[in-house]
Design a protein around this motif. Structure first.
Motif: not given
Ligand code: FAD
Ligand code: A2P
Length: 272
Positions: A61-62, A76, A85-86, A126
């Protein structure tokens, strides 16, 4: 040998990265193309990701950090060293593709709040991403006389993305023209650090309870008649701020039942 560029085009829901900016060792932002059919409300989030090794995409989710009128989408992001993922997403470059499922959802939307005079955005880390969208949406300022952006991080460096965004808003083609010189009175920015000296210090909870933020910004005490709020941070942060707002008499709302404040997690913590 399979052609890499041909393989790229087979990604479902692919969007092309246009810009990437690294703010600190653990924070970066990037922009991607926006599908012409994508409609979203400022403050909502989508699932984005990259193809996994087994062919199954790694999706997370973003919050969309750009406003709904923007031609591109901005995100961001944290860089979690071993994050599935990151650990990979942090290496994207312009021209690369990411996956984006075009189904925006979320509670941090203007429609989930009753009308009021002042809107507080309360974020750590974030968690500022959905407010980066809402702060750039003229509708926010059509609905509220004043917006207060409280953002808290451990260090001053971690505040840079938000600080630059707020500073640029005064020159924003849309908002700058709409509100001109008045804009500085409409958007009040209150950045604080907790583990490094900076002009403003302290946790959001402490600055709300003590009334320091109201005193510093020359605002009346928070009340259910005039004030609305949106909260976005860790689970512990969200719970603690929720309690503070409830003590001021505000009630949690939702899309289906608008009230005085709404909450969304900025991430799902370990073991939660
Ligand atoms: P994961 O396995 O997902 O996470 C590993 C651990 O890292 C977590 O258990 C947690 O302790 C920590 N962590 C994860 N994300 C964060 C974070 N953002 N800040 C601090 N610690 C974190 N992340 C963003 O960077 N930007 C966003 O706009 C954003 N929006 C989100 C919106 C919602 C509704 C939710 C639920 C999550 C959001 N996240 C956001 C978190 C995001 O979904 C991923 O967890 C993050 O990208 C890390 O992915 P990963 O696979 O590398 O590690
Ligand atoms: P502190 O440094 O006092 O813990 P983190 O990096 O741990 O996610 O925290 C980001 C920011 O949010 C830090 O400034 C931290 O302050 C603050 N914070 C963390 N938890 C809470 C909470 N429960 N209530 C208020 N602020 C919090």
């Amino acid at each position: 040998m399979p052609d890499a560029s041909a393989a790229k085009k087979t990604l479902p829901d692919a969007q092309t990265v246009t810009t990437v900016r690294h703010w600190t060792d653990s924070l970066f932002s990037f922009r991607v193309s926006r599908p012409a059919s994508l409609r979203f409300r400022s403050g909502e989030f989508v699932m984005i990701g990259l193809p996994g090794d087994n062919g199954k995409p790694i999706l997370r989710a973003y919050s969309i950090a750009s406003p709904n009128w923007d031609d591109e989408l901005e995100f961001y992001s944290i860089k979690v060293p071993d994050g599935p993922l990151t650990s990979r997403l942090q290496h994207i470059r312009p021209g690369d593709e990411i996956i984006m499922r075009p189904k925006p959802v979320g509670t941090l939307v203007l429609d989930a709040l009753l009308p009021g005079r002042r809107l507080w955005f309360l974020a750590t880390g974030t968690g500022i991403a959905p407010f980066a969208s809402l702060m750039r949406d003229p509708e926010t300022f059509e609905r509220y006389d004043q917006v207060v952006m409280m953002h808290t991080c451990r260090t001053a460096e971690e505040l840079t993305y938000g600080r630059e965004l707020v500073e640029n808003l005064a020159h924003d083609p849309l908002l700058g023209e709409l509100y001109g010189a008045d804009f500085a009175k409409r958007l009040l920015y209150y950045p604080t650090t907790t583990r490094e000296e900076s002009p403003l210090m302290g946790r959001i909870t402490d600055n709300l309870v003590s009334g320091k933020v109201n005193a510093d910004l020359n605002l009346p005490p928070i009340s259910a008649e005039t004030d609305r709020a949106m909260i976005c941070g860790s689970l512990a942060f969200n719970q603690d701020v929720k309690k503070v707002l409830e003590d001021f008499g505000l009630r949690e709302g939702a899309n289906s039942e608008p009230r005085e404040f709404v909450v969304e997690k900025a991430f799902v913590g370990d073991g939660i």
